[in-house]
Scaffold this motif. Sequence first.
Motif, PDB file in Angstrom:
ATOM      1  N   UNK A 105      29.304  -1.396  40.200  1.00 37.33           N
ATOM      2  CA  UNK A 105      29.599  -0.519  41.342  1.00 37.33           C
ATOM      3  C   UNK A 105      29.750   0.944  40.946  1.00 37.33           C
ATOM      4  N   UNK A 106      28.942   1.395  40.000  1.00 36.89           N
ATOM      5  CA  UNK A 106      28.921   2.811  39.669  1.00 36.89           C
ATOM      6  C   UNK A 106      28.057   3.559  40.686  1.00 36.89           C
ATOM      7  N   UNK A 107      28.399   4.824  40.904  1.00 36.68           N
ATOM      8  CA  UNK A 107      27.553   5.653  41.772  1.00 36.68           C
ATOM      9  C   UNK A 107      26.324   6.069  40.980  1.00 36.68           C
ATOM     10  N   UNK A 108      25.121   5.681  41.422  1.00 33.66           N
ATOM     11  CA  UNK A 108      23.932   5.889  40.592  1.00 33.66           C
ATOM     12  C   UNK A 108      23.546   7.350  40.414  1.00 33.66           C
ATOM     13  N   UNK A 113      30.702  10.300  33.111  1.00 26.59           N
ATOM     14  CA  UNK A 113      31.925  11.098  33.224  1.00 26.59           C
ATOM     15  C   UNK A 113      32.269  11.374  34.695  1.00 26.59           C
ATOM     16  N   UNK A 114      31.259  11.704  35.493  1.00 26.09           N
ATOM     17  CA  UNK A 114      31.509  11.998  36.907  1.00 26.09           C
ATOM     18  C   UNK A 114      32.002  10.765  37.659  1.00 26.09           C
ATOM     19  N   UNK A 115      31.514   9.578  37.289  1.00 21.61           N
ATOM     20  CA  UNK A 115      32.007   8.351  37.902  1.00 21.61           C
ATOM     21  C   UNK A 115      33.497   8.166  37.630  1.00 21.61           C
ATOM     22  N   UNK A 116      33.929   8.476  36.408  1.00 20.75           N
ATOM     23  CA  UNK A 116      35.347   8.349  36.067  1.00 20.75           C
ATOM     24  C   UNK A 116      36.166   9.446  36.746  1.00 20.75           C
ATOM     25  N   UNK A 132      38.008  15.895  33.864  1.00 21.43           N
ATOM     26  CA  UNK A 132      36.987  15.797  32.806  1.00 21.43           C
ATOM     27  C   UNK A 132      37.635  15.419  31.474  1.00 21.43           C
ATOM     28  N   UNK A 133      38.787  16.013  31.161  1.00 18.01           N
ATOM     29  CA  UNK A 133      39.478  15.673  29.922  1.00 18.01           C
ATOM     30  C   UNK A 133      39.882  14.200  29.894  1.00 18.01           C
ATOM     31  N   UNK A 134      40.398  13.719  31.013  1.00 21.38           N
ATOM     32  CA  UNK A 134      40.816  12.313  31.103  1.00 21.38           C
ATOM     33  C   UNK A 134      39.604  11.396  30.983  1.00 21.38           C
ATOM     34  N   UNK A 135      38.501  11.781  31.654  1.00 24.47           N
ATOM     35  CA  UNK A 135      37.278  10.974  31.586  1.00 24.47           C
ATOM     36  C   UNK A 135      36.759  10.896  30.149  1.00 24.47           C
ATOM     37  N   UNK A 136      36.765  12.024  29.474  1.00 25.15           N
ATOM     38  CA  UNK A 136      36.299  12.036  28.088  1.00 25.15           C
ATOM     39  C   UNK A 136      37.176  11.143  27.210  1.00 25.15           C
ATOM     40  N   UNK A 137      38.502  11.204  27.423  1.00 20.50           N
ATOM     41  CA  UNK A 137      39.417  10.382  26.629  1.00 20.50           C
ATOM     42  C   UNK A 137      39.132   8.901  26.825  1.00 20.50           C
ATOM     43  N   UNK A 138      38.986   8.476  28.080  1.00 23.27           N
ATOM     44  CA  UNK A 138      38.825   7.048  28.337  1.00 23.27           C
ATOM     45  C   UNK A 138      37.430   6.543  27.997  1.00 23.27           C
ATOM     46  N   UNK A 139      36.430   7.370  28.178  1.00 26.01           N
ATOM     47  CA  UNK A 139      35.092   6.951  27.762  1.00 26.01           C
ATOM     48  C   UNK A 139      35.013   6.846  26.246  1.00 26.01           C
TER      49      UNK A 139
END
Length: 264
Positions: A105-108, A113-116, A132-139
């Motif tokens: 269910x990701x947005x295609x 990063x934008x999905x997170x 963006x910082x949080x997305x980078x950390x979790x990815x």
Amino acid sequence: MAESTSEPVIRIAGVTKSFGSHQVLKGIDLDVAKGQVIAIIGPSGSGKTTLLRCINFLEEYDGGSIRIDGVEVGYTEAGGRRRRRSDRELAGIRVDAAMVFQQFNLFPHLTAAQNVMLGLVKSRRKSKAEARQIAEKWLARVGLSAKLDAMPAQLSGGQQQRVGIARAVAMEPKVLLLDEITSALDPELVGEVLAVVQELAAEGRTMILVTHEMAFAREVADRVVFTDQGHVVIDAPPKAVFDEQPSERLRAFLSRFAGFRAAT
């Protein structure tokens, strides 16, 4: 795995749900304490996914109660009548019960990063820079530092599911709901996704996972809940469920899985 004795983060009491004339959930009771990992197993059609979707209120339950930290998920009581919460109220509650889906269910049209970031900006009201910082950390935590700006179509199924997990955990939910997250993956990709979940469980995160991976349920769960025909048949520690197999219905179910057949 960690045993917890605190008050339940989730309290499910007498929950029922029907689709037309077919009753899928027939009075489900389940408490989940903070830090517990609950694995729900059972045959197809036993109500596992429906229960998970009711906790998040992606499905409206007909009767009973589901509370997260004491807050009724989908309804409020007013004048002795039950009223469905507004979409705004529901959005606020849903961030506490983040869900990872079978089909990613990701947005295609958005990068990994934008999905997170999306939920962090819209629901948690983070700035784009902080999101963006949080997305980078979790990815990075799920092994996808090199894929921050990749589109979903450029990722394998296992990578897409790891983005889905990062998206859910980044919201810092009170409970993480995982719905058969390996069922759409090729066998060689299953391990990489389960390894991420095992790390999250070791951190003491509260999780409810619906799974057909019996060995994984045995290893990672504090309790295993066996459902059949809309009922909770067994709710017990993994050893009791898989070694003792205290129900004929459970034995029949487990007999389909190599390594979990009852001793003769």
